[in-house]
Design a protein around this motif. Sequence first.
Motif, PDB file in Angstrom:
ATOM      1  N   ILE A 176       0.927  -1.245   0.124  1.00 48.46           N
ATOM      2  CA  ILE A 176      -0.019  -0.124   0.095  1.00 48.46           C
ATOM      3  C   ILE A 176       1.058   1.132   0.008  1.00 48.46           C
ATOM      4  O   ILE A 176       1.613   1.394   0.858  1.00 48.46           O
ATOM      5  CB  ILE A 176      -0.992  -0.035   1.448  1.00 48.46           C
ATOM      6  N   GLN A 177       0.576   2.219  -0.997  1.00 52.41           N
ATOM      7  CA  GLN A 177       1.356   3.408  -1.099  1.00 52.41           C
ATOM      8  C   GLN A 177       0.847   4.470  -0.418  1.00 52.41           C
ATOM      9  O   GLN A 177      -0.352   4.562  -0.688  1.00 52.41           O
ATOM     10  CB  GLN A 177       1.800   3.405  -2.495  1.00 52.41           C
ATOM     11  N   VAL A 178       1.392   4.931   0.645  1.00 54.11           N
ATOM     12  CA  VAL A 178       0.625   6.102   1.267  1.00 54.11           C
ATOM     13  C   VAL A 178       1.503   7.397   1.287  1.00 54.11           C
ATOM     14  O   VAL A 178       2.636   7.419   1.701  1.00 54.11           O
ATOM     15  CB  VAL A 178       0.720   5.517   2.750  1.00 54.11           C
ATOM     16  N   ASN A 179       0.729   8.353   0.848  1.00 56.41           N
ATOM     17  CA  ASN A 179       1.525   9.847   0.981  1.00 56.41           C
ATOM     18  C   ASN A 179       0.634  10.847   1.593  1.00 56.41           C
ATOM     19  O   ASN A 179      -0.242  10.626   1.945  1.00 56.41           O
ATOM     20  CB  ASN A 179       1.853  10.174  -0.807  1.00 56.41           C
ATOM     21  N   TYR A 180       1.503  12.204   1.629  1.00 57.97           N
ATOM     22  CA  TYR A 180       0.581  13.133   2.306  1.00 57.97           C
ATOM     23  C   TYR A 180      -0.811  13.398   1.763  1.00 57.97           C
ATOM     24  O   TYR A 180      -1.534  13.839   2.422  1.00 57.97           O
ATOM     25  CB  TYR A 180       1.658  14.322   2.361  1.00 57.97           C
ATOM     26  N   THR A 181      -1.083  13.226   0.486  1.00 56.84           N
ATOM     27  CA  THR A 181      -2.155  13.700  -0.073  1.00 56.84           C
ATOM     28  C   THR A 181      -3.136  12.549   0.300  1.00 56.84           C
ATOM     29  O   THR A 181      -4.412  12.650   0.004  1.00 56.84           O
ATOM     30  CB  THR A 181      -1.982  13.520  -1.765  1.00 56.84           C
ATOM     31  N   ASP A 182      -2.780  11.408   0.880  1.00 57.51           N
ATOM     32  CA  ASP A 182      -3.847  10.379   1.146  1.00 57.51           C
ATOM     33  C   ASP A 182      -4.329  10.672   2.909  1.00 57.51           C
ATOM     34  O   ASP A 182      -4.897   9.872   3.540  1.00 57.51           O
ATOM     35  CB  ASP A 182      -3.238   8.824   1.218  1.00 57.51           C
ATOM     36  N   ASN A 183      -3.614  11.404   3.448  1.00 55.79           N
ATOM     37  CA  ASN A 183      -3.704  11.822   4.913  1.00 55.79           C
ATOM     38  C   ASN A 183      -4.659  12.910   4.993  1.00 55.79           C
ATOM     39  O   ASN A 183      -4.507  14.113   4.994  1.00 55.79           O
ATOM     40  CB  ASN A 183      -2.389  12.114   5.385  1.00 55.79           C
ATOM     41  N   PRO A 184      -5.949  12.611   5.802  1.00 56.83           N
ATOM     42  CA  PRO A 184      -6.841  13.650   5.887  1.00 56.83           C
ATOM     43  C   PRO A 184      -6.649  14.410   7.069  1.00 56.83           C
ATOM     44  O   PRO A 184      -7.267  15.542   7.442  1.00 56.83           O
ATOM     45  CB  PRO A 184      -8.302  12.703   6.156  1.00 56.83           C
ATOM     46  N   HIS A 185      -5.750  13.981   8.046  1.00 63.19           N
ATOM     47  CA  HIS A 185      -5.370  14.643   9.223  1.00 63.19           C
ATOM     48  C   HIS A 185      -3.841  15.425   9.043  1.00 63.19           C
ATOM     49  O   HIS A 185      -3.471  15.584  10.156  1.00 63.19           O
ATOM     50  CB  HIS A 185      -5.281  13.920  10.110  1.00 63.19           C
ATOM     51  N   LEU A 186      -3.431  15.671   7.870  1.00 63.00           N
ATOM     52  CA  LEU A 186      -2.230  16.435   7.429  1.00 63.00           C
ATOM     53  C   LEU A 186      -2.167  17.821   8.223  1.00 63.00           C
ATOM     54  O   LEU A 186      -3.223  18.805   7.773  1.00 63.00           O
ATOM     55  CB  LEU A 186      -2.091  16.452   6.178  1.00 63.00           C
ATOM     56  N   PRO A 187      -1.536  17.923   8.934  1.00 58.11           N
ATOM     57  CA  PRO A 187      -1.334  19.516   9.481  1.00 58.11           C
ATOM     58  C   PRO A 187      -1.006  20.646   8.706  1.00 58.11           C
ATOM     59  O   PRO A 187      -0.330  20.183   7.469  1.00 58.11           O
ATOM     60  CB  PRO A 187      -0.024  19.277  10.491  1.00 58.11           C
ATOM     61  N   ASP A 188      -1.366  21.648   8.633  1.00 63.35           N
ATOM     62  CA  ASP A 188      -1.456  22.560   7.838  1.00 63.35           C
ATOM     63  C   ASP A 188       0.212  23.057   7.482  1.00 63.35           C
ATOM     64  O   ASP A 188       0.330  23.485   6.254  1.00 63.35           O
ATOM     65  CB  ASP A 188      -2.176  24.026   8.304  1.00 63.35           C
ATOM     66  N   LYS A 189       0.694  22.740   8.565  1.00 62.86           N
ATOM     67  CA  LYS A 189       2.252  23.308   8.257  1.00 62.86           C
ATOM     68  C   LYS A 189       2.987  22.284   7.202  1.00 62.86           C
ATOM     69  O   LYS A 189       3.620  22.690   6.517  1.00 62.86           O
ATOM     70  CB  LYS A 189       3.002  23.055   9.792  1.00 62.86           C
ATOM     71  N   LEU A 190       2.645  21.026   7.353  1.00 54.98           N
ATOM     72  CA  LEU A 190       3.275  20.016   6.487  1.00 54.98           C
ATOM     73  C   LEU A 190       2.782  20.365   5.086  1.00 54.98           C
ATOM     74  O   LEU A 190       3.510  20.105   4.275  1.00 54.98           O
ATOM     75  CB  LEU A 190       2.917  18.634   6.937  1.00 54.98           C
TER      76      LEU A 190
END
Length: 419
Positions: A176-190
Amino acid sequence: MKRPEKIQARIEPRFEPLLHPKPYKVLYGGRGGGKSWVVARVILSLAYARPLRILCCREIQDSIAESVKKLLDDEISRLGLGWFYHSTRTAIVGLNGTEIIFTGLRYNHESIKSMEGIDLVWVEEAQSISRDSLDTLVPTIRKSGSEIWFTLNPRKKDDPVYADYVLTERPDTLKIQVNYTDNPHLPDKLLAEATLCKAMYPQRYRHIWLGEPCESEGQILNPDWWCWYLDRAQILPRISATLISADTAYKAKDGCDYSVIQRWGVEGTRRAYLLNQWRERAEFPDLLLNAKRLWTAWRQDKQLPRPRTLFIEDKASGQSLVQTLRRQGVHATPWKPEHYSFPSDKAGRARECAWLAYGEAVWLPDGEPWTQTFVDECADFRDDDSHLHDDQVDSMGIALSVWRRMGGGRHLGLSDPSS
């Protein structure tokens, strides 16, 4: 306290395959994807449902603080399972007999070989796992139905875990490939960091944020080191001189070397911009025709300073080209590395270029159709001469050696090649 039938552990649909048996499971990708949080949540949910003996490891773990124990403790609190899991200084145990233990791999081969009854292994930062550690771990986990899970941010194509479980198609492996675009909880700073990196350094963005591997064993020119410019109009006012370099070959057959002619613009002593490139397999008449054509076109370009000469490597094919061009009115100069205090061997030249690229002094155009070919050839260049082609690397070395003689890279603390 009565045990609840269910716990509030929401798992995204794309991660539900982790709940089903598979000997090997790999979550890989770039920064900010939340891979480790996903694995922590799923593992704690599985171990709540039935007793499991779980080994959490990484290549080097000198203390428990370097393990994923803190991550698991935080997720236990987030799930409201503090009543079920008891966290000691070095382990986590569940009321149903679940046991989660932690260790490093590199210096514990013998103790790992003696481990019995492991149901699940979680290898965190698996891009750092050595071949010896992997070859020790895999045969050790032999309990029926046992699984090994890997989480990694890919680094090199030939890292053992990436090579064996991502690049290799295996029916026993879930990937399973997982990137920041898949993270619904990604902080605004990242998100802001990723967006800025994408705009300024596309190749670096693909490695850091999309998880594309960039290095391999023996690699000299790391793709993560290139800088990128998006708009040529913005850099034109900064360019104080232009250089033309050529690495030549005379055969047009498949498998032969290419001829490469490049135009570089330099911003004083601080930056070198690759502006144009011609690359073809060409016999001498076509090579001569294109060298004259490009020389004329680039001399007539009024947006940039005129190049003073065309530098051509002084080898068998280059010598003939220099002589013929001179007879036809083109100012061509034979290039020898010793005249520019540049290494005579190809690997040494590539390392000189690598130092400049590492210092963010070498800039490439984003979006040109030939740029990826340039990046790929540089990435494949090896110090053991096992690469297929090096013509673009050689042409770059010619141009950058001339720039170094002009003082290029001096701000990086590199020695003055003229001294």
